[in-house]
Design an enzyme around this catalytic site. Structure first.
Site, PDB file in Angstrom:
ATOM      1  N   THR A  72      -6.363   1.074   0.984  1.00 60.49           N
ATOM      2  CA  THR A  72      -5.505   0.867  -0.640  1.00 60.49           C
ATOM      3  C   THR A  72      -6.553  -1.037   0.039  1.00 60.49           C
ATOM      4  OG1 THR A  72      -4.039   2.111   0.249  1.00 60.49           O
ATOM      5  CG2 THR A  72      -3.534  -0.015  -1.417  1.00 60.49           C
ATOM      6  N   GLN A 178     -10.993   9.954   3.452  1.00 57.27           N
ATOM      7  CA  GLN A 178     -11.034  11.415   3.286  1.00 57.27           C
ATOM      8  C   GLN A 178     -12.350  11.165   4.381  1.00 57.27           C
ATOM      9  OE1 GLN A 178      -8.464  12.118   5.114  1.00 57.27           O
ATOM     10  NE2 GLN A 178      -6.640  10.971   3.425  1.00 57.27           N
ATOM     11  N   GLY A 199      -8.432   2.971   8.602  1.00 56.58           N
ATOM     12  CA  GLY A 199      -8.922   4.041  10.063  1.00 56.58           C
ATOM     13  C   GLY A 199      -7.684   4.557  10.960  1.00 56.58           C
ATOM     14  N   CYS A 324       1.635   9.984  -0.206  1.00 60.02           N
ATOM     15  CA  CYS A 324       2.324   8.880  -1.106  1.00 60.02           C
ATOM     16  C   CYS A 324       2.647  10.026  -2.037  1.00 60.02           C
ATOM     17  CB  CYS A 324       1.411   7.884  -1.679  1.00 60.02           C
ATOM     18  SG  CYS A 324       0.296   7.423  -0.662  1.00 60.02           S
TER      19      CYS A 324
END
Ligand code: PLP
Length: 385
Positions: A72, A178, A199, A324
């Site tokens: 993010t 991804q 990570g 999310c």
């Protein structure tokens, strides 16, 4: 009960080799890499080596790697840093299927008077490159398009897109959270300017990421403070996280083809097994251009959440949307953008595999799913009895 973990697009197990590598940095080797003394300096050396390992996996120069706190942060920095560095350009181009780490940043700029173009996708989740080309102009500050979709696994033709965007002199960012470790990426032959990684999606710990910034790309720092990361990202480094990410990249490189082949075999077996045994279900996404580990399947007339709860009783972990969006009753924005009907979008399940899954786990899941689906359909008010 053994856990069968098919939710690797949400997060992954830390590789045992990574865990071994980072343990000392929580206990004995706690020095600050910026310190002048040898005790801190030895940690600094490990960070330099981790940077080299990440760069090797991506095919770039270690100086082009900035360590961040997560995917993010990389996405936010890429967009905000580019807009701040190009104040006269007031347009952002993105897609309707981005992760909220990109989409909500773009929509926030809309409130500040920027023009946001959200490109559409077809029913397989594919972009129309002619639509993209028609929007590129001198007012465009950045084009931000994900490498691979977290919900469907659909892979966009990023190299082609980067070339198209670059030819107009516009900055191109891709959220590769991804994609890295699952499909080959070589930045040395690419036109990508900015690329973000996380990570915890590739068997490193949570709380670390990378933003790749091509040499010469203007980017205003997002985090101000100390001189870490060459003044491009202030804040004392997450030492174990960074060292762990370096090790995870090294592992991904070592066994790349073999592991992704195995993962694809398991994903395909799981997908075919489910589709052949359950009626009224379909695979969502572009089956030809997909991550090897992701299967997104819609089961008509039932709720994804109910399927998840019943799978959970057998220790099977999957997801009914992105990590999310699950928890919300709205069907996923990605499936809606693809025009998947509500009755199918509500009953979609994402299975995302990793190198740690086994064929026995796949067989067990194929055996458990059909009775779950039949039972839920018996209870569903949408099924004619
Ligand atoms: N981008 C994509 C495509 C993701 O799938 C995710 C996480 O699910 C993120 C960004 C956010 O990454 P992080 O959890 O490291 O902030």
């Amino acid at each position: 009960m053994k856990t069968i973990y098919f939710d690797n697009n949400a997060t992954t197990q830390v590789a045992p080799e990574v865990f071994e590598e980072i343990k000392p940095y929580f206990a004995d080797l706690y020095g600050n890499p910026s310190s002048m003394h040898t005790f801190g300096g030895q940690v600094g050396i490990k960070i330099r080596q981790a940077r080299e390992k990440v760069a090797a996996l991506l095919g770039c120069d270690p100086a082009e790697i900035i360590f961040t706190g997560c995917g993010t942060e990389g996405d936010n920095t890429a967009i905000k840093g580019t807009l701040a560095a190009h104040p006269n350009r007031r347009k952002i181009i993105t897609t309707r299927v981005e992760h909220p780490a990109v989409l909500s940043v773009c929509r926030d700029y809309e409130n500040l008077g920027y023009l946001i173009v959200e490109l559409s996708v077809d029913k397989k989740g594919r972009l129309d490159l002619a639509e993209l080309e028609s929007h590129l102009d001198d007012n465009t500050a950045i084009v931000t398009i994900m490498y691979a979709n977290n919900e469907t696994g659909v892979v966009f033709p990023i190299e082609k897109i980067a070339e198209m965007v670059k030819s107009k002199g516009i900055i191109f960012h891709t959220d590769a959270v991804q994609a890295v470790g699952k499909i080959p990426i070589n930045l040395s032959t690419s036109n990508i300017d900015l690329l973000s990684i996380s990570g915890h999606k590739l068997h490193a710990p949570k709380g670390v990421g990378v933003l790749y910034v091509r040499k010469g790309t203007r980017l205003t720092p997002f985090m101000l403070g100390g001189h870490q990361e060459g003044g491009r990202r202030a804040g004392t480094e997450n030492v174990p996280g960074i060292i762990g990410l370096g090790k995870a990249c090294e592992l991904a490189m070592q066994n790349f083809e073999q592991e992704n082949k195995k993962v694809k075999f398991l994903r395909d077996k799981l997908e075919k097994g489910i589709i052949s045994k359950c009626s009224d279900c379909m695979v969502n996404g572009d089956e030809e251009n997909r991550l090897p580990n992701t299967a997104n399947i819609s089961f008509e007339f039932i709720e994804g959440e109910s399927i998840l709860l019943m799978l959970d009783r057998f220790g099977i972990c999957a997801s009914s949307g992105s990590a999310c969006t699950s928890g919300s009753l709205e069907p996923s924005h990605v499936l809606r953008a693809m025009g998947i009907p509500y009755t199918a979008a509500h009953g979609s399940i994402r299975f995302s595999l990793s190198r740690y899954n086994t064929e026995q786990e796949v067989d067990f899941t194929i055996e458990k799913i059909p009775p779950i689906i039949s039972r839920l359909r018996e209870l569903s008010p949408f099924v004619k009895k």
